[in-house]
Design a protein around this motif. Structure first.
Motif, PDB file in Angstrom:
ATOM      1  N   LEU A  70      28.389  17.839 -34.351  1.00 26.17           N
ATOM      2  CA  LEU A  70      28.768  16.727 -33.473  1.00 26.17           C
ATOM      3  C   LEU A  70      29.039  17.216 -32.056  1.00 26.17           C
ATOM      4  CD1 LEU A  70      31.054  14.651 -35.847  1.00 26.17           C
ATOM      5  CD2 LEU A  70      29.075  13.765 -34.627  1.00 26.17           C
ATOM      6  N   THR A  71      29.680  18.353 -31.953  1.00 25.87           N
ATOM      7  CA  THR A  71      29.947  18.933 -30.636  1.00 25.87           C
ATOM      8  C   THR A  71      28.650  19.205 -29.890  1.00 25.87           C
ATOM      9  OG1 THR A  71      32.017  19.935 -31.403  1.00 25.87           O
ATOM     10  CG2 THR A  71      31.010  20.866 -29.413  1.00 25.87           C
ATOM     11  N   ASP A  72      27.689  19.816 -30.572  1.00 22.56           N
ATOM     12  CA  ASP A  72      26.397  20.128 -29.947  1.00 22.56           C
ATOM     13  C   ASP A  72      25.695  18.862 -29.464  1.00 22.56           C
ATOM     14  OD1 ASP A  72      26.714  22.838 -30.364  1.00 22.56           O
ATOM     15  OD2 ASP A  72      25.485  22.905 -32.179  1.00 22.56           O
ATOM     16  N   ILE A  73      25.708  17.819 -30.290  1.00 25.02           N
ATOM     17  CA  ILE A  73      25.050  16.567 -29.920  1.00 25.02           C
ATOM     18  C   ILE A  73      25.670  15.976 -28.665  1.00 25.02           C
ATOM     19  CG2 ILE A  73      24.720  14.156 -30.640  1.00 25.02           C
ATOM     20  CD1 ILE A  73      24.382  15.249 -33.524  1.00 25.02           C
ATOM     21  N   MET A  74      26.994  16.011 -28.596  1.00 22.62           N
ATOM     22  CA  MET A  74      27.682  15.397 -27.461  1.00 22.62           C
ATOM     23  C   MET A  74      27.605  16.267 -26.210  1.00 22.62           C
ATOM     24  SD  MET A  74      30.871  13.724 -29.616  1.00 22.62           S
ATOM     25  CE  MET A  74      31.473  12.562 -28.391  1.00 22.62           C
ATOM     26  N   VAL A  75      27.709  17.571 -26.378  1.00 23.05           N
ATOM     27  CA  VAL A  75      27.588  18.476 -25.226  1.00 23.05           C
ATOM     28  C   VAL A  75      26.202  18.388 -24.612  1.00 23.05           C
ATOM     29  CG1 VAL A  75      27.452  20.921 -24.588  1.00 23.05           C
ATOM     30  CG2 VAL A  75      29.402  20.094 -25.910  1.00 23.05           C
ATOM     31  N   ASN A  76      25.175  18.232 -25.451  1.00 22.20           N
ATOM     32  CA  ASN A  76      23.789  18.235 -24.982  1.00 22.20           C
ATOM     33  C   ASN A  76      23.224  16.845 -24.719  1.00 22.20           C
ATOM     34  OD1 ASN A  76      23.269  21.128 -25.052  1.00 22.20           O
ATOM     35  ND2 ASN A  76      23.515  20.942 -27.269  1.00 22.20           N
ATOM     36  N   PHE A 134      29.881   7.050 -22.228  1.00 22.98           N
ATOM     37  CA  PHE A 134      30.921   7.269 -23.231  1.00 22.98           C
ATOM     38  C   PHE A 134      32.079   8.129 -22.719  1.00 22.98           C
ATOM     39  CE2 PHE A 134      27.184   6.060 -25.679  1.00 22.98           C
ATOM     40  CZ  PHE A 134      27.721   5.073 -26.489  1.00 22.98           C
ATOM     41  N   ARG A 135      32.079   8.392 -21.391  1.00 21.25           N
ATOM     42  CA  ARG A 135      33.179   9.147 -20.768  1.00 21.25           C
ATOM     43  C   ARG A 135      33.475  10.427 -21.554  1.00 21.25           C
ATOM     44  NH1 ARG A 135      32.225   4.322 -19.222  1.00 21.25           N
ATOM     45  NH2 ARG A 135      33.759   3.060 -18.083  1.00 21.25           N
ATOM     46  N   ILE A 136      32.436  11.144 -21.914  1.00 23.81           N
ATOM     47  CA  ILE A 136      32.603  12.356 -22.711  1.00 23.81           C
ATOM     48  C   ILE A 136      33.255  13.447 -21.856  1.00 23.81           C
ATOM     49  CG2 ILE A 136      31.393  14.201 -23.951  1.00 23.81           C
ATOM     50  CD1 ILE A 136      29.284  12.103 -24.745  1.00 23.81           C
ATOM     51  N   GLU A 137      34.411  13.901 -22.309  1.00 23.97           N
ATOM     52  CA  GLU A 137      35.159  14.942 -21.612  1.00 23.97           C
ATOM     53  C   GLU A 137      35.017  16.240 -22.399  1.00 23.97           C
ATOM     54  OE1 GLU A 137      36.687  14.709 -18.738  1.00 23.97           O
ATOM     55  OE2 GLU A 137      36.417  12.534 -18.452  1.00 23.97           O
ATOM     56  N   GLU A 138      34.586  17.297 -21.734  1.00 23.15           N
ATOM     57  CA  GLU A 138      34.399  18.572 -22.408  1.00 23.15           C
ATOM     58  C   GLU A 138      34.959  19.710 -21.559  1.00 23.15           C
ATOM     59  OE1 GLU A 138      30.152  20.111 -22.113  1.00 23.15           O
ATOM     60  OE2 GLU A 138      29.824  17.956 -21.750  1.00 23.15           O
ATOM     61  N   GLN A 139      35.290  20.792 -22.238  1.00 18.16           N
ATOM     62  CA  GLN A 139      35.759  21.991 -21.555  1.00 18.16           C
ATOM     63  C   GLN A 139      35.326  23.202 -22.365  1.00 18.16           C
ATOM     64  OE1 GLN A 139      39.900  21.968 -20.546  1.00 18.16           O
ATOM     65  NE2 GLN A 139      39.851  23.978 -19.606  1.00 18.16           N
ATOM     66  N   ASP A 140      34.648  24.129 -21.711  1.00 16.93           N
ATOM     67  CA  ASP A 140      34.155  25.345 -22.368  1.00 16.93           C
ATOM     68  C   ASP A 140      33.299  25.004 -23.590  1.00 16.93           C
ATOM     69  OD1 ASP A 140      35.577  26.891 -20.505  1.00 16.93           O
ATOM     70  OD2 ASP A 140      37.382  26.821 -21.759  1.00 16.93           O
ATOM     71  N   ASN A 141      32.401  24.021 -23.407  1.00 20.12           N
ATOM     72  CA  ASN A 141      31.481  23.587 -24.465  1.00 20.12           C
ATOM     73  C   ASN A 141      32.196  23.036 -25.703  1.00 20.12           C
ATOM     74  OD1 ASN A 141      29.021  24.072 -23.121  1.00 20.12           O
ATOM     75  ND2 ASN A 141      29.130  26.254 -23.638  1.00 20.12           N
ATOM     76  N   GLN A 142      33.392  22.530 -25.508  1.00 21.49           N
ATOM     77  CA  GLN A 142      34.127  21.867 -26.571  1.00 21.49           C
ATOM     78  C   GLN A 142      34.454  20.448 -26.119  1.00 21.49           C
ATOM     79  OE1 GLN A 142      34.738  23.213 -29.695  1.00 21.49           O
ATOM     80  NE2 GLN A 142      33.451  24.893 -28.899  1.00 21.49           N
ATOM     81  N   ILE A 143      34.292  19.486 -27.020  1.00 27.04           N
ATOM     82  CA  ILE A 143      34.585  18.093 -26.686  1.00 27.04           C
ATOM     83  C   ILE A 143      36.088  17.848 -26.817  1.00 27.04           C
ATOM     84  CG2 ILE A 143      34.127  15.680 -27.235  1.00 27.04           C
ATOM     85  CD1 ILE A 143      31.718  17.240 -26.146  1.00 27.04           C
ATOM     86  N   GLU A 144      36.662  17.258 -25.793  1.00 27.47           N
ATOM     87  CA  GLU A 144      38.075  16.913 -25.826  1.00 27.47           C
ATOM     88  C   GLU A 144      38.290  15.446 -26.190  1.00 27.47           C
ATOM     89  OE1 GLU A 144      39.769  18.108 -22.091  1.00 27.47           O
ATOM     90  OE2 GLU A 144      39.926  20.195 -22.758  1.00 27.47           O
ATOM     91  N   SER A 145      37.477  14.569 -25.606  1.00 28.93           N
ATOM     92  CA  SER A 145      37.643  13.147 -25.878  1.00 28.93           C
ATOM     93  C   SER A 145      36.395  12.391 -25.456  1.00 28.93           C
ATOM     94  CB  SER A 145      38.863  12.591 -25.131  1.00 28.93           C
ATOM     95  OG  SER A 145      38.657  12.657 -23.730  1.00 28.93           O
ATOM     96  N   PHE A 146      36.303  11.135 -25.893  1.00 29.80           N
ATOM     97  CA  PHE A 146      35.250  10.238 -25.431  1.00 29.80           C
ATOM     98  C   PHE A 146      35.745   8.810 -25.574  1.00 29.80           C
ATOM     99  CE2 PHE A 146      34.515  10.431 -29.950  1.00 29.80           C
ATOM    100  CZ  PHE A 146      33.970   9.208 -30.303  1.00 29.80           C
ATOM    101  N   GLN A 147      34.967   7.897 -25.078  1.00 28.55           N
ATOM    102  CA  GLN A 147      35.383   6.495 -25.070  1.00 28.55           C
ATOM    103  C   GLN A 147      34.348   5.610 -25.744  1.00 28.55           C
ATOM    104  OE1 GLN A 147      37.441   4.780 -21.531  1.00 28.55           O
ATOM    105  NE2 GLN A 147      35.584   3.545 -21.397  1.00 28.55           N
ATOM    106  N   GLY A 148      34.826   4.759 -26.626  1.00 23.77           N
ATOM    107  CA  GLY A 148      33.975   3.737 -27.224  1.00 23.77           C
ATOM    108  C   GLY A 148      34.433   2.366 -26.762  1.00 23.77           C
TER     109      GLY A 148
END
Length: 255
Positions: free
Chosen positions: A216-222, A231-245
């Motif tokens: 899931l992380t890979d899908i959202m990071v890429n 989806f306001r995807i927030e990431e740091q160091d290739n890790q997902i912190e949060s998103f918005q639905g």
């Protein structure tokens, strides 16, 4: 495995976490109770009651609430929660929201909150809501919604299905309008609101493995920039912190 068995298996192992879940316990969408315009004489049904939060909120406002759920473990957790709050007018019934074990025109109010995205036969559910409601009865719905743009729709439903194999489909707002009006409901009120998801909690609630979380992380990071922005995807160091639905909250009247 049968889709309904998938749902029962998933919720059986997550029952207590749904009672304590912040999104389910404190969600602002519980304003659907205000939209219900309850009267003390009302008979209410909370379909797919889950952790029982909606049934719990309805109990002091109506004559009786019937809390219906497919999963015995969810019902047990909901009953413990609701009776622990001192409510004695709630009945707990094991059953399928797409084939309800109730007589025609039994209820004044039917609610369903954060559940229909698990239903494989959504039109059967809507027909059943119409059948068990009295003429002029109110249907209060809240559920996660897919964006209208197909690309965003596909992305959201994909990640939800990968996270939760009991997820069937989050419907677009326009699809809810059409399905309800085809069953002779009139939509009297509708709200669209945003839902913030903390990625770790979103995954943990479904007991995901490390490999599933990494996928899931890979899908959202890429994901492409349009998707990340939507989806306001927030990431740091290739890790997902949060998103918005997003979610839809509506009130419809049976005509």
């Amino acid at each position: 495995m049968d889709i309904k068995e998938d749902v029962k298996k998933q919720f059986a192992r997550s029952a207590d976490s749904y009672v304590s879940s912040k999104i389910h316990r404190l969600g602002g969408d519980l304003t659907l109770i205000e939209m219900a315009q309850t009267e003390k004489s009302d008979l209410a049904l909370d379909a797919a009651t889950g952790g029982g939060h909606t049934a719990n909120a309805l109990a002091p406002l109506v004559k009786r609430v019937t809390a219906l759920d497919l999963t015995p473990e969810m019902l047990a957790s909901a009953e413990k929660f609701i009776t622990g709050n001192g409510h004695t007018n709630v009945e707990f019934v094991e059953g399928d929201a797409e084939n309800m074990p109730f007589e025609d025109e039994t209820f004044d109010i039917v609610t369903c909150r954060i559940a229909p995205h698990h239903f494989p036969n959504i039109t059967e559910f809507i027909k059943e809501v119409s059948r068990v409601l009295k003429p002029g009865g109110r249907f209060l719905l809240n559920d996660n919604a897919a964006p209208e743009k197909d690309e965003f729709d596909h992305f959201y439903n994909k990640i939800e299905k990968l996270r939760d194999y009991s997820h069937f489909r989050a419907w677009k707002k326009s699809e809810w309008f059409q399905m309800l009006e085809l069953e002779n409901f009139e939509i009297s009120e509708m709200h669209r609101f945003e839902k913030h998801f903390e990625f770790e909690n979103w995954c943990t609630r479904m007991h995901l493995t490390n490999d599933e979380i990494e996928n899931l992380t890979d899908i959202m990071v890429n994901a492409n920039e349009d998707v990340k922005r939507k989806f306001r995807i927030e990431e740091q160091d290739n890790q997902i912190e949060s998103f918005q639905g997003e979610a839809v909250l509506l009130s419809a009247v049976k005509r």
